[in-house]
Design an enzyme around this catalytic site. Sequence first.
Site, PDB file in Angstrom:
ATOM      1  N   GLY A   1       2.035  -3.557  -4.466  1.00 16.15           N
ATOM      2  CA  GLY A   1       3.083  -2.683  -4.972  1.00 16.15           C
ATOM      3  C   GLY A   1       3.555  -2.079  -3.884  1.00 16.15           C
ATOM      4  O   GLY A   1       3.633  -2.125  -2.695  1.00 16.15           O
TER       5      GLY A   1
ATOM      6  N   ALA B   1       4.540   4.365  -3.095  1.00 15.47           N
ATOM      7  CA  ALA B   1       4.391   5.641  -4.006  1.00 15.47           C
ATOM      8  C   ALA B   1       3.138   5.496  -4.728  1.00 15.47           C
ATOM      9  O   ALA B   1       2.281   6.232  -5.141  1.00 15.47           O
ATOM     10  CB  ALA B   1       5.650   5.878  -4.913  1.00 15.47           C
TER      11      ALA B   1
ATOM     12  N   GLU C   1      -1.500  -3.826  -0.721  1.00 19.33           N
ATOM     13  CA  GLU C   1      -0.653  -4.921  -0.158  1.00 19.33           C
ATOM     14  C   GLU C   1       0.993  -4.261  -0.326  1.00 19.33           C
ATOM     15  O   GLU C   1       1.227  -4.241  -1.533  1.00 19.33           O
ATOM     16  CB  GLU C   1      -0.687  -6.269  -0.787  1.00 19.33           C
ATOM     17  CG  GLU C   1      -2.127  -6.896  -0.503  1.00 19.33           C
ATOM     18  CD  GLU C   1      -2.410  -7.529   0.863  1.00 19.33           C
ATOM     19  OE1 GLU C   1      -1.235  -7.781   1.467  1.00 19.33           O
ATOM     20  OE2 GLU C   1      -3.346  -7.682   1.276  1.00 19.33           O
TER      21      GLU C   1
ATOM     22  N   CYS D   1       8.462  -9.571  -0.715  1.00 22.15           N
ATOM     23  CA  CYS D   1       7.912  -8.548   0.193  1.00 22.15           C
ATOM     24  C   CYS D   1       7.911  -9.177   1.632  1.00 22.15           C
ATOM     25  O   CYS D   1       8.390  -8.306   2.516  1.00 22.15           O
ATOM     26  CB  CYS D   1       6.569  -8.118  -0.020  1.00 22.15           C
ATOM     27  SG  CYS D   1       5.437  -9.601  -0.088  1.00 22.15           S
TER      28      CYS D   1
END
Length: 479
Positions: free
Chosen positions: A186, A189, A208, A242
Amino acid sequence: MHTAAAVARSRELFDSGVTRPLAWRLEQLGNLRRMLTERREDFIAALSSDLGKHRTESVMTEIAFVTAEAAHLERHLAAWIRPRPVAVPVVLQPARAWTELTPLGVVLVIGTWNYPVQLTLAPLAGALAAGNTVVVKPSEHAPATSAALARWVPEYLDGAAEVVTGGIPETTALLAERFDHIFFTGGQAAARVVMRAAAEHLTPVTLELGGRCPAFVDETADLATTARRIAWGRFVNAGQTCVAPDYVLAAPEILDALQPLIVDAITSMFGEDPAGSASYGRIVDDRHFERLAELADSSTVVHGGQRDPGSRYFAPTLLRPAPGDAILGEEIFGPLLPLVAVSGQDEAIRMINADPKPLAVYVFSADDRVRSSFAAETSSGALAYGAPAAHVSVPGLPFGGVGGSGMGAYHGEHSVRTFSHERASLDKPLWPDTFGLAYPPYGKAKDKLVTTLMSFAGRAPGLPKILRSKARRFRARES
Ligand code: NAD
């Protein structure tokens, strides 16, 4: 509470010892593959509902991907978990030393929404292969896939994996529990929240994360193929990948040549109006849609830009940003591709190194000197020449970030190592008692002998045969 009960069941199963044998692990991997075959249509429908993914894309990047990963683990697991002998220094002989991969216990896998099957089930496969039990927390932002996982995973994996659905409150409750490893995919934060919670129990983590993956192009690359590959990497899954190339760095004249070629590639993949193409996905939710709209509106759009908030359609969009534009400062995670002019590879490398370390760096160049300078002067989770995102599908390569893009890695053998403890083991027979050297009283003679023997450390020549067989006989008598 549901979360605590799921963790307790997982721990009870792990503590029972059934998960350790190779046969149990292979059975779970087989069950996972069977689930993906028998429930394939359910997962395809869920991915279409959550992200508008075409079935071919769902099979290629999610279902077949995890099936191949599980099959790869099944094929090689026995060899990977075999104890590995390690040389013993002369001073400690006779003795045998080896390492063995042992399961960690209960693993928590927190998934994200962009590849909600792949990014929960590929780590799950690795954790099961390593002999652990697993609690899976799919992303609440892919609710249909999350529901499918909650329905089918417990049925096919029968206690080996528990699924806890929900959002931040459920994840917070889970993170209060003690796990033996936490695997998180994710944003940064939430990663900080996960790492802080893990610190309470001294639980190791794999993170990751994301970042901005640059693609550098120079005049030695075939620009038409480069344009097609960059367009595919950026616009597959509507840019929510990503490892997508986040921005293109090239000399101004290369950008001028590349831009119409990328537009051609977009048209050939998704037609004149991608809104009508079943091959083009949708933005996951309104929050991300609005974030992307703001990013596009605060820069210079040179192609695309059309959007529809109702269906969360956002056209494949090319931009020519000015220095300081917001789009150059954050991960885009959507179908926006800034084309950024640089004077050459040195300026490109300086720009890349000014950012946190990316998950991947892509280089499109046939010039060996250019290729080697990116290898030597940048740091990233991966470095790929000529193809964005494809490295993720090479099962022997570790998949993971470095610095801001994460820590730890998985896939294939790297998963088995991530989800295991490599236990150091030593077996030193009680005869002959060569420990005598270490026992006081010390003196000049011992000093000389120890110094000589320790100078052989690492070279570890074998014991004379007669001593070896005597030690073996002694060990047999002892056991
Ligand atoms: P996110 O970080 O918001 O959510 C991921 C998971 O964390 C979800 O399951 C969510 O429920 C949980 N979570 C979120 N906030 C939390 C909190 N405060 N406390 C506890 N749990 C919380 O996901 P996102 O930011 O929307 O995902 C996108 C990011 O993921 C991008 O940065 C992307 O690059 C990255 N990503 C990385 C990979 C990879 O393999 N490296 C793959 C996909 C996405």
